[in-house]
Design an enzyme around this catalytic site. Structure first.
Site, PDB file in Angstrom:
ATOM      1  CG  ASP A   1      -2.136   0.882   1.100  1.00  0.00           C
ATOM      2  OD1 ASP A   1      -3.242   0.335   0.939  1.00  0.00           O
ATOM      3  OD2 ASP A   1      -1.988   2.122   1.147  1.00  0.00           O
TER       4      ASP A   1
ATOM      5  CG  ASP B   1       2.984   5.642  -6.052  1.00  0.00           C
ATOM      6  OD1 ASP B   1       1.935   5.243  -6.602  1.00  0.00           O
ATOM      7  OD2 ASP B   1       3.446   6.786  -6.211  1.00  0.00           O
ATOM      8  CB  VAL B   2      -0.176   0.795  -7.643  1.00  0.00           C
ATOM      9  CG1 VAL B   2      -0.365  -0.176  -6.495  1.00  0.00           C
ATOM     10  CG2 VAL B   2      -1.232   1.905  -7.630  1.00  0.00           C
TER      11      VAL B   2
ATOM     12  CE1 TYR C   1     -12.913   5.122  -8.141  1.00  0.00           C
ATOM     13  CE2 TYR C   1     -15.147   4.845  -8.944  1.00  0.00           C
ATOM     14  CZ  TYR C   1     -14.088   4.399  -8.176  1.00  0.00           C
ATOM     15  OH  TYR C   1     -14.207   3.227  -7.464  1.00  0.00           O
TER      16      TYR C   1
ATOM     17  CE  LYS D   1     -11.912   1.886  -9.702  1.00  0.00           C
ATOM     18  NZ  LYS D   1     -11.011   0.852  -9.169  1.00  0.00           N
TER      19      LYS D   1
ATOM     20  CB  THR E   1     -14.364   0.978   2.122  1.00  0.00           C
ATOM     21  OG1 THR E   1     -14.545   1.961   1.090  1.00  0.00           O
ATOM     22  CG2 THR E   1     -14.770  -0.390   1.602  1.00  0.00           C
TER      23      THR E   1
ATOM     24  CB  THR F   1     -15.353  10.807   1.833  1.00  0.00           C
ATOM     25  OG1 THR F   1     -15.361   9.996   0.669  1.00  0.00           O
ATOM     26  CG2 THR F   1     -14.050  10.629   2.571  1.00  0.00           C
TER      27      THR F   1
HETATM   28  N1  LIG Z   1     -15.928   1.341  -1.606  1.00  0.00           N
HETATM   29  C1  LIG Z   1     -16.658   1.364  -2.709  1.00  0.00           C
HETATM   30  O1  LIG Z   1     -17.849   1.701  -2.683  1.00  0.00           O
HETATM   31  C2  LIG Z   1     -16.047   0.943  -4.019  1.00  0.00           C
HETATM   32  C3  LIG Z   1     -16.921   0.748  -5.106  1.00  0.00           C
HETATM   33  C4  LIG Z   1     -16.400   0.366  -6.328  1.00  0.00           C
HETATM   34  C5  LIG Z   1     -15.027   0.173  -6.467  1.00  0.00           C
HETATM   35  N2  LIG Z   1     -14.197   0.375  -5.399  1.00  0.00           N
HETATM   36  C6  LIG Z   1     -12.781   0.164  -5.602  1.00  0.00           C
HETATM   37  O2  LIG Z   1     -12.287  -0.752  -4.666  1.00  0.00           O
HETATM   38  C7  LIG Z   1     -10.888  -0.522  -4.462  1.00  0.00           C
HETATM   39  C8  LIG Z   1     -10.615  -0.438  -2.967  1.00  0.00           C
HETATM   40  O3  LIG Z   1     -11.300   0.709  -2.470  1.00  0.00           O
HETATM   41  P1  LIG Z   1     -11.812   0.822  -0.967  1.00  0.00           P
HETATM   42  O4  LIG Z   1     -13.237   1.207  -1.009  1.00  0.00           O
HETATM   43  O5  LIG Z   1     -11.389  -0.384  -0.192  1.00  0.00           O
HETATM   44  O6  LIG Z   1     -11.026   2.148  -0.545  1.00  0.00           O
HETATM   45  P2  LIG Z   1      -9.990   2.468   0.637  1.00  0.00           P
HETATM   46  O7  LIG Z   1      -9.747   3.917   0.500  1.00  0.00           O
HETATM   47  O8  LIG Z   1     -10.486   1.918   1.911  1.00  0.00           O
HETATM   48  O9  LIG Z   1      -8.687   1.653   0.213  1.00  0.00           O
HETATM   49  C9  LIG Z   1      -7.900   2.042  -0.876  1.00  0.00           C
HETATM   50  C10 LIG Z   1      -6.446   1.770  -0.532  1.00  0.00           C
HETATM   51  O10 LIG Z   1      -5.646   2.086  -1.686  1.00  0.00           O
HETATM   52  C11 LIG Z   1      -4.463   2.709  -1.196  1.00  0.00           C
HETATM   53  N3  LIG Z   1      -3.833   3.502  -2.262  1.00  0.00           N
HETATM   54  C12 LIG Z   1      -4.242   4.698  -2.753  1.00  0.00           C
HETATM   55  N4  LIG Z   1      -3.372   5.134  -3.653  1.00  0.00           N
HETATM   56  C13 LIG Z   1      -2.388   4.204  -3.744  1.00  0.00           C
HETATM   57  C14 LIG Z   1      -1.198   4.092  -4.502  1.00  0.00           C
HETATM   58  N5  LIG Z   1      -0.798   5.061  -5.360  1.00  0.00           N
HETATM   59  N6  LIG Z   1      -0.430   2.991  -4.341  1.00  0.00           N
HETATM   60  C15 LIG Z   1      -0.788   2.036  -3.463  1.00  0.00           C
HETATM   61  N7  LIG Z   1      -1.890   2.082  -2.704  1.00  0.00           N
HETATM   62  C16 LIG Z   1      -2.681   3.169  -2.842  1.00  0.00           C
HETATM   63  C17 LIG Z   1      -4.911   3.558  -0.029  1.00  0.00           C
HETATM   64  O11 LIG Z   1      -3.823   3.910   0.813  1.00  0.00           O
HETATM   65  C18 LIG Z   1      -5.932   2.637   0.637  1.00  0.00           C
HETATM   66  O12 LIG Z   1      -5.318   1.824   1.626  1.00  0.00           O
HETATM   67  C19 LIG Z   1     -10.562   0.766  -5.231  1.00  0.00           C
HETATM   68  O13 LIG Z   1     -10.004   0.444  -6.477  1.00  0.00           O
HETATM   69  C20 LIG Z   1     -11.923   1.399  -5.429  1.00  0.00           C
HETATM   70  O14 LIG Z   1     -11.951   2.253  -6.542  1.00  0.00           O
HETATM   71  C21 LIG Z   1     -14.681   0.759  -4.170  1.00  0.00           C
END
Ligand SMILES: NC(=O)c1ccc[n+]([C@@H]2O[C@H](COP(=O)([O-])OP(=O)(O)OC[C@H]3O[C@@H](n4cnc5c(N)ncnc54)[C@H](O)[C@@H]3O)[C@@H](O)[C@H]2O)c1
Length: 249
Positions: free
Chosen positions: A54, A65-66, A154, A158, A189, A194
């Site tokens: 992460d 950093d991905v 976004y 996606k 999450t 937010t």
């Molecule tokens: N929560 C939702 O409703 C939802 C819906 C659809 C898709 N998603 C997707 O699911 C995935 C996980 O999201 P989540 O809801 O668990 O969010 P989250 O914010 O809880 O977790 C995201 C994680 O990604 C990490 N991150 C951010 N930028 C990064 C980088 N450059 N390199 C490495 N790590 C990085 C953050 O530090 C965090 O720990 C994301 O791709 C998000 O777009 C989430």
């Protein structure tokens, strides 16, 4: 209380399911939070070795950093071979299209799309070089297929993840490397929180979901564990909605 029992049941079930397949070492990006942390926990409980990476590194989370290919190379060099990759790292910024500057646009695409591409590429290269296949699960979104206002970067990122998943699956199938994705609906999450904090958003989101509730991280983790596993050995190139029916409309 009912919800806590339900989560306990789901964790036990996930652990049982993931024990039935042979994958041993899985890299989970975005593993410090939300969906990434949940899938890492499910795999860990299933007896698999999980490396979480992460942007926010810690004692048990490797720093990555991905969006940076050099850091991907460092993580692969610092670890034994991986059998699976879950590309969970992602960011969402809510800004109207007319107000987005190019730096903000680039920052979303860099993490969500370029970060996913770099992960698939790095692992595919290592699996091809060692002639031993692996399995990837990317994270799309309902916005891979259906737009919502206020986050066009976004949505675009996606949608591109869903097509990248197909293109990679097609190109890597000859190496028996599978590449799939999930498309979560609203999942509770820190990322969604937010939005839930904005007046009226929780009711609006629930109204879009035919099953009438927000999703749990365990809902998404279950689908990811399945797609990674040998149970899904004839499935590649799909983006599986985990959305309570959002995309039926
Ligand atoms: N929560 C939702 O409703 C939802 C819906 C659809 C898709 N998603 C997707 O699911 C995935 C996980 O999201 P989540 O809801 O668990 O969010 P989250 O914010 O809880 O977790 C995201 C994680 O990604 C990490 N991150 C951010 N930028 C990064 C980088 N450059 N390199 C490495 N790590 C990085 C953050 O530090 C965090 O720990 C994301 O791709 C998000 O777009 C989430």
């Amino acid at each position: 209380m009912k919800s806590r029992q339900y989560h306990h049941y789901r964790c036990v079930t996930l652990a049982f399911e993931s024990k039935r397949w042979g994958m041993r070492r899985v890299l989970v990006t975005g593993g410090a939070s939300g969906i990434g942390a949940a899938v890492a926990a499910a795999l860990d409980q299933g007896g698999h070795e999980v490396v979480r990476a992460d942007l926010r590194g810690s004692d048990d989370v490797q720093q990555l950093d991905v969006g940076d290919p050099v850091q991907w190379a460092s993580v692969l060099a610092a670890n034994e071979r991986f059998d699976g990759l879950v590309n969970c790292a992602g960011i969402r910024i809510r800004t109207a299209l007319v107000d987005i500057d190019v730096d903000e646009w680039d920052s979303v695409l860099r993490v969500n799309l370029t970060g996913t591409f770099l992960g698939v590429q790095a692992l595919a290269r290592s699996w091809i070089a060692s002639s031993s296949p692996g399995s990837v699960v990317n994270i799309g979104s309902t916005t891979s297929f259906s737009a919502v206002p206020g986050q066009p970067h976004y949505c675009a990122s996606k949608a591109a993840v869903a097509m990248l998943t197909k293109a990679a699956a097609l190109e890597l199938a000859g190496h028996n490397i599978r590449v799939n994705a999930v498309a979560p609906g609203p999942i509770v999450t820190p990322m969604l929180q937010t939005r839930l904090d904005e007046p009226g958003q929780e009711d609006w989101l629930k109204a879009q979901v035919p099953l009438g509730r927000l999703g749990h991280t365990s809902d998404v983790a279950a689908a990811i564990v399945f797609l990674l596993s040998d149970e899904a050995s004839f499935i590649t190139g799909v983006t599986l909605p985990v959305d309570g029916g959002w995309l039926t409309r």
